[in-house]
Design a protein around this motif. Structure first.
Motif, PDB file in Angstrom:
ATOM      1  N   ALA A 171       0.874  -1.186   0.098  1.00  0.00           N
ATOM      2  CA  ALA A 171       0.028   0.162  -0.021  1.00  0.00           C
ATOM      3  C   ALA A 171       0.982   1.118   0.057  1.00  0.00           C
ATOM      4  N   VAL A 172       0.467   2.313  -0.704  1.00  0.00           N
ATOM      5  CA  VAL A 172       1.189   3.561  -0.685  1.00  0.00           C
ATOM      6  C   VAL A 172       0.200   4.439   0.043  1.00  0.00           C
ATOM      7  N   ALA A 173       0.499   5.037   1.042  1.00  0.00           N
ATOM      8  CA  ALA A 173      -0.296   6.138   1.853  1.00  0.00           C
ATOM      9  C   ALA A 173      -0.067   7.412   1.658  1.00  0.00           C
ATOM     10  N   CYS A 174      -0.924   8.129   0.798  1.00  0.00           N
ATOM     11  CA  CYS A 174      -0.872   9.402   0.487  1.00  0.00           C
ATOM     12  C   CYS A 174      -1.044  10.418   1.539  1.00  0.00           C
ATOM     13  N   CYS A 175      -0.275  11.343   1.872  1.00  0.00           N
ATOM     14  CA  CYS A 175      -0.431  12.290   2.988  1.00  0.00           C
ATOM     15  C   CYS A 175      -1.036  13.402   2.530  1.00  0.00           C
ATOM     16  N   LYS A 190      -2.955   0.540  -5.307  1.00  0.00           N
ATOM     17  CA  LYS A 190      -2.256   0.762  -4.162  1.00  0.00           C
ATOM     18  C   LYS A 190      -2.531   1.998  -3.369  1.00  0.00           C
ATOM     19  N   VAL A 191      -2.761   2.952  -3.612  1.00  0.00           N
ATOM     20  CA  VAL A 191      -2.945   4.100  -3.005  1.00  0.00           C
ATOM     21  C   VAL A 191      -4.091   4.305  -1.826  1.00  0.00           C
ATOM     22  N   ARG A 192      -3.644   5.027  -0.561  1.00  0.00           N
ATOM     23  CA  ARG A 192      -4.811   5.261   0.539  1.00  0.00           C
ATOM     24  C   ARG A 192      -4.544   6.677   0.728  1.00  0.00           C
ATOM     25  N   LEU A 193      -5.525   7.352   0.980  1.00  0.00           N
ATOM     26  CA  LEU A 193      -5.468   8.703   1.571  1.00  0.00           C
ATOM     27  C   LEU A 193      -5.137   8.908   3.196  1.00  0.00           C
ATOM     28  N   ILE A 194      -4.208   9.033   3.781  1.00  0.00           N
ATOM     29  CA  ILE A 194      -4.097   9.113   5.279  1.00  0.00           C
ATOM     30  C   ILE A 194      -3.309  10.554   5.517  1.00  0.00           C
ATOM     31  N   GLU A 195      -3.801  11.560   5.664  1.00  0.00           N
ATOM     32  CA  GLU A 195      -3.356  12.725   5.723  1.00  0.00           C
ATOM     33  C   GLU A 195      -2.632  12.759   7.126  1.00  0.00           C
ATOM     34  N   ASN A 196      -1.703  13.577   6.982  1.00  0.00           N
ATOM     35  CA  ASN A 196      -0.770  13.695   8.184  1.00  0.00           C
ATOM     36  C   ASN A 196      -1.189  14.188   9.274  1.00  0.00           C
ATOM     37  N   GLY A 197      -0.828  13.504  10.437  1.00  0.00           N
ATOM     38  CA  GLY A 197      -1.237  13.928  11.978  1.00  0.00           C
ATOM     39  C   GLY A 197      -0.431  15.055  12.211  1.00  0.00           C
ATOM     40  N   VAL A 198      -0.696  16.041  13.476  1.00  0.00           N
ATOM     41  CA  VAL A 198       0.173  16.948  13.609  1.00  0.00           C
ATOM     42  C   VAL A 198       0.094  16.975  15.119  1.00  0.00           C
ATOM     43  N   THR A 380      -4.768   9.748  12.926  1.00  0.00           N
ATOM     44  CA  THR A 380      -3.903   9.365  11.946  1.00  0.00           C
ATOM     45  C   THR A 380      -3.082   8.134  12.529  1.00  0.00           C
ATOM     46  N   ALA A 381      -2.637   7.812  13.694  1.00  0.00           N
ATOM     47  CA  ALA A 381      -1.995   6.846  13.955  1.00  0.00           C
ATOM     48  C   ALA A 381      -2.742   5.417  14.014  1.00  0.00           C
ATOM     49  N   GLN A 382      -4.089   5.725  14.158  1.00  0.00           N
ATOM     50  CA  GLN A 382      -5.110   4.631  14.299  1.00  0.00           C
ATOM     51  C   GLN A 382      -5.216   4.154  12.888  1.00  0.00           C
ATOM     52  N   ARG A 383      -5.281   5.216  11.844  1.00  0.00           N
ATOM     53  CA  ARG A 383      -5.415   4.831  10.288  1.00  0.00           C
ATOM     54  C   ARG A 383      -4.302   3.895   9.855  1.00  0.00           C
ATOM     55  N   TYR A 384      -2.923   4.306  10.085  1.00  0.00           N
ATOM     56  CA  TYR A 384      -2.062   3.618  10.025  1.00  0.00           C
ATOM     57  C   TYR A 384      -1.739   2.283  10.563  1.00  0.00           C
ATOM     58  N   GLU A 385      -2.290   2.016  11.766  1.00  0.00           N
ATOM     59  CA  GLU A 385      -2.321   0.453  12.385  1.00  0.00           C
ATOM     60  C   GLU A 385      -3.412  -0.118  11.557  1.00  0.00           C
ATOM     61  N   ASP A 386      -4.477   0.372  10.926  1.00  0.00           N
ATOM     62  CA  ASP A 386      -5.582  -0.351  10.411  1.00  0.00           C
ATOM     63  C   ASP A 386      -5.023  -0.690   8.945  1.00  0.00           C
ATOM     64  N   LEU A 387      -4.086   0.082   8.371  1.00  0.00           N
ATOM     65  CA  LEU A 387      -3.407  -0.145   7.317  1.00  0.00           C
ATOM     66  C   LEU A 387      -2.568  -1.258   7.245  1.00  0.00           C
ATOM     67  N   TYR A 388      -1.704  -1.276   8.382  1.00  0.00           N
ATOM     68  CA  TYR A 388      -0.908  -2.360   8.710  1.00  0.00           C
ATOM     69  C   TYR A 388      -1.777  -3.690   8.663  1.00  0.00           C
ATOM     70  N   ARG A 389      -2.687  -3.446   9.604  1.00  0.00           N
ATOM     71  CA  ARG A 389      -3.568  -4.745   9.562  1.00  0.00           C
ATOM     72  C   ARG A 389      -3.820  -5.485   8.275  1.00  0.00           C
TER      73      ARG A 389
END
Length: 394
Positions: A171-175, A190-198, A380-389
């Protein structure tokens, strides 16, 4: 209570109170620059890794062994910073495309590899995927379109090499929305939209509560940030009203501190523009506390973390009409877009923004901080963990 107060909340608990699904795994983040280097890429990886501690057996950052354009020499090959293990590799070649043949050995024990930005590491790990067999995800961070330099060559590379390598990632996360649209052209599956956390707590609510004719910008002294155009607009502002000031917060990159100091002097702004090289977060808070507006003349942004951080401080933004900022302004009110290649018009827009702030300072500050709150790191962190899963089938 503002979302910034909840920045350090853990990720969601796993079902039934069980230990996290990655508790036995090693996660390796690969990024060309990391602490003590300062920048948006470094901040992003540090913030994500901090929120992943306890979710994995081991987290390691693999990076290069020097701060690009720094004067500190080689960094330790192994170090622990803020509880995160750092492994640094020797490299050769350009800082834009640093090459390190040791990258394959550095990920040997990884159960999951997360690559940040599109550079040698992104390409090399993709080409070597049949040999190392590691599940991999990547985050775009703007790709390599941060300047107009070699634009035709970049387009050819993007549509050939990057098309091939991007499709070898799980997967490629687009920020940002602009990254998502760009990478959808070459790797739509492959692309997913996961905007940056701040990190909203870092500078939260620290801007001046009293409207001031004061501007601040934050970012590397890179050519794409167009500090020269920002200074042109500042010169025009001061010709109209010499009460304006500008704080430039950054670290040397394409331009050195001496280069920028000369630009400031050439425009007769030595008494009005103050350059701050590599200040601490506490020092940045103090600088923001005397400012009312955030400005950026950046020609290209992968996402624009500095913009969100400034808004979390309560600063009203006046920024370049680039793709990332335009997409952001289309979704949120309170952002003024301009063209810094036209200094007189930009100066008038800055004056107009200041006038709106003077009319309702509390309301404007509340509005921009509310926008920033929607970019909390917890989601954002939760969305990345979901992506890892998803990519590991957990």
């Amino acid at each position: 209570m503002r979302a910034a107060m909840h920045e350090n909340e853990p990720l969601e608990s796993d079902a039934g109170g069980q230990e996290p699904v990655f508790a036995g795994d090693t996660l390796v983040h690969v990024v060309r620059q990391y602490k003590p280097s300062i920048g948006g890429l470094e901040d992003f990886v540090a913030s994500l890794a901090a929120r992943q501690q306890g979710r994995f057996k081991r987290i390691r950052i693999v990076t290069c062994d020097e701060v690009f354009r720094g004067a500190g020499g080689k960094l330790p090959a192994h170090e622990v910073i803020d509880g995160i293990e750092i492994e640094r590799l020797p490299y050769f070649g350009s800082p834009r495309y640093p090459m390190s043949p040791r990258i394959l050995s550095a990920i040997r024990d990884a159960d999951l590899v997360h690559v940040h930005a599109v550079d040698f590491f992104f390409d090399a790990l993709a080409f070597a995927a049949p040999f190392h067999g590691k599940p991999m995800v990547a985050t775009t961070h703007g790709g390599f379109f941060h300047s107009q330099d070699y634009r035709l060559l970049k387009q050819i590379w993007f549509r050939t090499v990057t098309r091939l390598t991007a499709n070898r990632y799980s997967a490629v996360a687009c920020c940002s929305q602009s990254d998502y649209e760009k990478f959808s052209e070459i790797a739509p599956s492959k692309v997913r939209l996961i905007e940056n956390g701040v990190d909203l707590g870092k500078f939260g609510d620290c801007g001046s509560r009293v409207p001031r004719r004061s501007l601040v910008t934050i970012g590397r002294l890179a050519i794409n940030k167009r500090v020269d155009l920002l200074l042109d607009a500042m010169a025009d502002l001061n010709a109209r009203d010499d009460n304006w000031t500008l704080d430039i917060i950054g670290t040397p990159f394409d331009w050195s501190a001496e280069d920028v100091t000369r630009m400031i002097a050439a425009r007769g702004l030595t008494e009005k523009v103050h350059l701050h090289i590599g200040p601490s977060d506490a020092q940045i808070r103090d600088i923001l506390a005397r400012n009312s507006l955030f400005v950026s003349a950046s020609a290209y942004e992968g996402f624009g973390i500095a913009l969100i951080e400034a808004m979390s401080a309560g600063l009203m933004p006046v920024v370049q009409r680039n793709a990332a900022f335009s997409a952001f302004a289309a979704r949120h009110e309170g952002i003024s877009l301009c063209d810094f290649t036209d200094p007189p018009t930009t100066a008038r827009l800055i004056e107009k923004a200041h006038a709106a702030l003077v009319k309702a300072p509390a309301a404007v500050r509340a509005q921009v901080m509310a926008v920033a709150d929607t970019y909390s790191w917890a989601g954002t962190a939760q969305r990345y963990e979901d992506l890892y899963r998803d990519v590991t089938g957990r």
